[in-house]
Design an enzyme around this catalytic site. Structure first.
Site, PDB file in Angstrom:
ATOM      1  N   TRP B 324       0.845  -1.206   0.000  1.00  0.00           N
ATOM      2  CA  TRP B 324       0.000   0.000   0.000  1.00  0.00           C
ATOM      3  C   TRP B 324       0.882   1.258   0.000  1.00  0.00           C
ATOM      4  O   TRP B 324       0.545   2.262  -0.606  1.00  0.00           O
ATOM      5  CB  TRP B 324      -0.906  -0.003   1.246  1.00  0.00           C
ATOM      6  CG  TRP B 324      -1.729   1.246   1.404  1.00  0.00           C
ATOM      7  CD1 TRP B 324      -2.949   1.496   0.845  1.00  0.00           C
ATOM      8  CD2 TRP B 324      -1.391   2.414   2.160  1.00  0.00           C
ATOM      9  NE1 TRP B 324      -3.392   2.744   1.204  1.00  0.00           N
ATOM     10  CE2 TRP B 324      -2.450   3.333   2.013  1.00  0.00           C
ATOM     11  CE3 TRP B 324      -0.302   2.790   2.937  1.00  0.00           C
ATOM     12  CZ2 TRP B 324      -2.461   4.587   2.620  1.00  0.00           C
ATOM     13  CZ3 TRP B 324      -0.307   4.037   3.547  1.00  0.00           C
ATOM     14  CH2 TRP B 324      -1.374   4.922   3.386  1.00  0.00           C
ATOM     15  N   HIS B 325       2.035   1.154   0.685  1.00  0.00           N
ATOM     16  CA  HIS B 325       2.885   2.338   0.786  1.00  0.00           C
ATOM     17  C   HIS B 325       3.530   2.703  -0.540  1.00  0.00           C
ATOM     18  O   HIS B 325       3.839   3.875  -0.773  1.00  0.00           O
ATOM     19  CB  HIS B 325       3.968   2.121   1.848  1.00  0.00           C
ATOM     20  CG  HIS B 325       3.444   2.261   3.240  1.00  0.00           C
ATOM     21  ND1 HIS B 325       2.824   1.232   3.900  1.00  0.00           N
ATOM     22  CD2 HIS B 325       3.423   3.322   4.088  1.00  0.00           C
ATOM     23  CE1 HIS B 325       2.450   1.651   5.099  1.00  0.00           C
ATOM     24  NE2 HIS B 325       2.795   2.909   5.241  1.00  0.00           N
ATOM     25  N   GLY B 326       3.781   1.736  -1.388  1.00  0.00           N
ATOM     26  CA  GLY B 326       4.403   2.085  -2.660  1.00  0.00           C
ATOM     27  C   GLY B 326       4.625   0.868  -3.522  1.00  0.00           C
ATOM     28  O   GLY B 326       4.682  -0.261  -3.027  1.00  0.00           O
ATOM     29  N   PHE B 473       2.308   8.408  -1.084  1.00  0.00           N
ATOM     30  CA  PHE B 473       1.573   7.148  -0.967  1.00  0.00           C
ATOM     31  C   PHE B 473       0.090   7.372  -1.240  1.00  0.00           C
ATOM     32  O   PHE B 473      -0.687   6.506  -1.199  1.00  0.00           O
ATOM     33  CB  PHE B 473       1.773   6.520   0.421  1.00  0.00           C
ATOM     34  CG  PHE B 473       3.228   6.388   0.789  1.00  0.00           C
ATOM     35  CD1 PHE B 473       4.151   5.973  -0.161  1.00  0.00           C
ATOM     36  CD2 PHE B 473       3.685   6.695   2.059  1.00  0.00           C
ATOM     37  CE1 PHE B 473       5.502   5.865   0.158  1.00  0.00           C
ATOM     38  CE2 PHE B 473       5.019   6.584   2.397  1.00  0.00           C
ATOM     39  CZ  PHE B 473       5.933   6.173   1.441  1.00  0.00           C
TER      40      PHE B 473
END
Lengths: 324, 473
Positions: B324-326, B473
């Site tokens: 989800w962060h990247g 993000f």
């Protein structure tokens, strides 16, 4: 009560710090940055009846052109300063070539060394910033920052809390009192009365020699091969009705000797116009420019900017490359 | 626009004045919604259309889910909204990553394929507002509450500017009453809100950008040239930077909302004083970890179905949380590392950790282990690629070089170490508290002095504005 104490302490500390630096002779001033550059890049696309006259290059032209005079003597043009101190300009030329809306005139300060393919990307971070991070929000912020930097010494990061503490703890001297003063349009003035010009000249020459050693010149053939790409950018601009003028700005003394030795004009610069179909002007062709003293062999004192700007405009207009 | 910009100061002053000048609650909400969209458009105006489209679609779909009686129909609607929301998020965030990995997989099979460079610009805040929308639709599907009939109220829940681009990820249940009940600025709320705003700007500008970022950036730009002591300093600098950057953003979000009369949930609770990794995730980015728990971990089965399934679900949740962060393997490794920590901790606690070990010395030792584990994982979060991540790991665990290299650290690096130690100390001292109760207990002159000094330090820390890390993000 809390607000009162908070404001009192904040104002007292900030004003006290500002007065301290001012008492030591420091003055506020605009600080050049990617944001300031991006603000000027927007000016290229500003909609008015005038043709954009975009000045590319590095410090020699950034610190030499008087933008007010340029605007006054060339009323058909809207001068925009996109030169960046210490960076060769071809990435921005490429950016203008890729900008489908651009059909103005580019005055590109560059010498034979700067036309080496090795240096094409030096200004690319500025282009990337403008394309990817520059937003309406930062535009407003930068306007306010201009005002703040023009007002307060403490707006300069050199006088920030952490740099100051690190200097004090390390027993290092206070920041250098800069002899360069930027304007909001990104042009700048150098006051050579505030520096040891002999030392500055020597530092320039030594730096140039070091760079030549660490990064030797390409052969003339390699150099010419790299120009094909530049020629394509020029053609893109010309197809839209624009023009690119290459301009090798004056140097003098040892710096000129070393530059001519490393890049003999007959093998490099003079073959430029045979490869790229664009006007090219070298300072040796204009006696009025050669007569203006260059305090450090590369830059002129701000007191000579008016004379320099007039001489340059005369040279460009006499050749029919710009219209008065 | 960023909280640490002149633009935001002017914007917030205007919004605050306009909000309090209006009497009608409906008009105030319209003002907040328009202001939120102006705030969002200040980055990239065309992406406002995406936000508007996503908001409107989810509002309509949620009403459909609620209206449908047939469970299969309800399920179809919720699957549709999941596919649309995650499809849009996937297109903007993961398409290049997937294509590059597809090309790499083909290359390993001897097939040469050069994927096109999409050069997609990620709409700011998309991961956050997508999670807002998803939680709303899933909660309606789970019949937790009835959907709102007001598009404006729903749009304000998703788009409320303090939390729009980087959280906290609020639930509709946390905001519904606040949006539906008239409220206004109170002197106490304004005072505490401004205090939180100052604290947030202090964390961001003074600590994250001035103290930590230069050392972290210098190290991660060229980790190969640094010795082990410099590697530890660089990693601790990034650990300090990411906390101060994100917690600073959250404090500003809470503060600006509070000044307008809204209470957003706390997003950080002194995470570097965590004792254990599950404790860390109850303190770090709380709104995301609780979102992942409620909508992913529990949907995967949670701790139902035995120990192995529980551990698998934990690991999957952390891997997806990492992604989800990247869109990079480094984020997956970061998530995987935290998943491993949690699995290990759960197993050890269940089988090997007798209750009598729960004394102060062991707790202190475990807090240190937790801090080191978290900081080591941050190296993967910040690394540009997997090979750089390995290179950093090798440097970090060359302990002999670390010991000998400490004496060669420069003043900026030592400043980072001292500041990071102070940060951990503050977290330990206020472990179970937060800034609001602490600010409330301080005598007014002392609080004024503290906030005044923080404000002065903010003003005296000019420099390049760094985008908040979590904006990407």
């Amino acid at each position: 009560m809390v607000c009162f104490f908070c404001a009192l302490v904040a104002v007292a500390v900030c004003v006290g710090t500002e007065l301290h630096w001012r008492s030591l002779g420091y003055e506020p001033g605009i600080i050049d940055s990617k944001l300031l550059w991006a603000e000027q890049r927007d000016q290229v696309d500003a909609r008015d009846s005038r043709t954009p006259l975009v000045i590319l290059g590095a410090s020699r032209i950034e610190f030499s052109i008087d933008m007010d005079i340029l605007e006054a003597v060339l009323p058909r043009y809207r001068p925009v300063m996109l030169a960046i101190n210490g960076h060769y300009p071809l990435a921005v030329l490429r950016d203008l070539a890729e900008d489908e809306d651009f059909n103005g005139v580019v005055l590109c300060d560059i010498d034979a060394r700067g036309l080496s393919a090795h240096y094409f990307d030096m200004q690319q971070p500025y282009v990337d910033y403008h394309r990817k991070q520059w937003t309406p929000s930062w535009r407003v912020h930068r306007r306010a920052l201009d005002l703040w930097q023009s007002t307060a010494v403490i707006a300069n990061p050199d006088f920030g809390l952490l740099p100051t503490l690190l200097r004090w703890s390390g027993g290092r001297a206070n920041p250098w009192k800069s002899h360069i003063r930027f304007h909001r349009d990104r042009s700048a003035d150098i006051d050579f009365q505030r520096v040891d010009t002999a030392a500055a000249t020597q530092a320039f020459v030594d730096g140039f020699k070091r760079r030549l050693q660490s990064d030797p010149p390409p052969s003339p053939e390699q150099w010419l091969a790299g120009l094909a790409e530049v020629g394509n950018w020029v053609e893109q601009i010309k197809r839209r009705g624009g023009e690119v003028i290459f301009y090798d700005t004056p140097t003098s003394g040892k710096l000129r000797e070393y530059a001519d030795e490393a890049f003999p004009p007959s093998l490099y610069w003079e073959r430029l116009s045979a490869t790229i179909h664009a006007p090219a002007l070298r300072y040796t062709e204009i006696s009025a420019l050669e007569d203006i003293p260059l305090a450090d062999g590369s830059h002129l004192d701000f007191r000579n900017k008016s004379e320099y700007t007039h001489a340059l405009v005369d040279a460009l207009a006499d050749r029919g490359w710009v219209q008065r | 626009m960023q909280f640490d910009s002149f633009t935001f100061l002017a914007f917030f002053a205007l919004v605050l004045a306009g909000y309090n000048a209006l009497r009608d609650w409906g008009a105030r909400k319209w003002l907040l919604l328009v202001a939120s969209y102006v705030f969002y458009s200040a980055w990239n105006p065309p992406f406002l259309l995406l936000l508007l489209g996503s908001t409107t679609l989810d509002w309509l779909v949620a009403r459909r889910i609620d209206a449908a009686e047939d469970p299969r129909r309800r399920k179809l609607w919720v699957i549709a909204t999941l596919l649309i929301n995650l499809g849009v998020l996937g297109y903007f965030k993961y398409s290049q990553f997937l294509l590059d990995n597809f090309a790499a997989a083909l290359a390993s099979a001897g097939i040469n394929y050069a994927p096109p460079a999409f050069d997609i610009v990620l709409p700011i805040g998309i991961s956050f507002y997508t999670f807002h929308s998803l939680s709303y639709c899933i909660d309606i599907y789970r019949r937790r509450f009835k959907p709102t009939a007001s598009w404006r109220d729903y749009a304000l829940y998703v788009g409320f500017f303090p939390q729009l681009v980087a959280g906290p990820i609020t639930r509709f249940t946390q905001m519904r009453e606040q949006i539906e009940t008239p409220r206004s600025t109170t002197s106490a709320g304004l005072g505490m809100g401004l205090a939180l705003l100052i604290l947030g700007l202090f964390e961001k500008i003074v600590l994250a950008d001035s103290v930590f970022a230069p050392i972290a950036n210098a190290y991660f730009d060229a980790p190969g040239t640094a010795d082990s002591a410099a590697a530890w300093t660089g990693v601790l600098a990034f650990s300090g930077q990411i906390f101060c950057d994100f917690a600073g953003y959250s404090s500003c979000a809470l503060g600006s909302a509070l000044a307008l009369g809204f209470v957003l949930p706390t997003n950080f609770r002194n995470p570097y004083a965590a004792v254990g990794f599950s404790d860390f995730w109850r303190r770090w980015h709380i709104s995301l970890s609780s979102w992942l728990r409620d909508y992913l971990y529990i949907s995967l089965g949670g701790n139902r179905g035995g120990e192995w399934r529980t551990l698998r679900n934990l690991m999957l949740t952390m891997l997806i949380g990492g992604l989800w962060h990247g869109a990079a393997w480094t984020f997956v490794i970061w998530g995987g590392l935290h998943g491993f920590y949690l699995v290990l901790e759960r197993t050890v606690r269940a089988h090997l950790w007798p209750a009598r070990w729960n004394n102060a010395v062991l707790r202190f030792a475990y807090a240190i282990i937790t801090l080191l584990g978290v900081c080591t994982a941050w190296a993967w979060f910040r690394a540009t690629d997997v090979s750089q991540g390995w290179q950093i790991m090798l440097s970090l665990f060359d302990l002999h070089a670390a010991a000998t290299g400490i004496g060669q650290l420069g003043p900026s690096q030592l400043t980072v170490l001292v500041t990071f130690s102070l940060l951990v100390l503050v977290h330990a001292l206020f472990r179970n508290s937060g800034p609001i109760p602490w600010f409330s207990r301080l005598p007014a002159p002392l609080l004024g002095l503290l906030l005044g000094l923080m404000t002065a330090m903010i003003v005296l820390s000019p420099g390049d504005n760094h985008a908040f890390i979590y904006f990407q993000f």
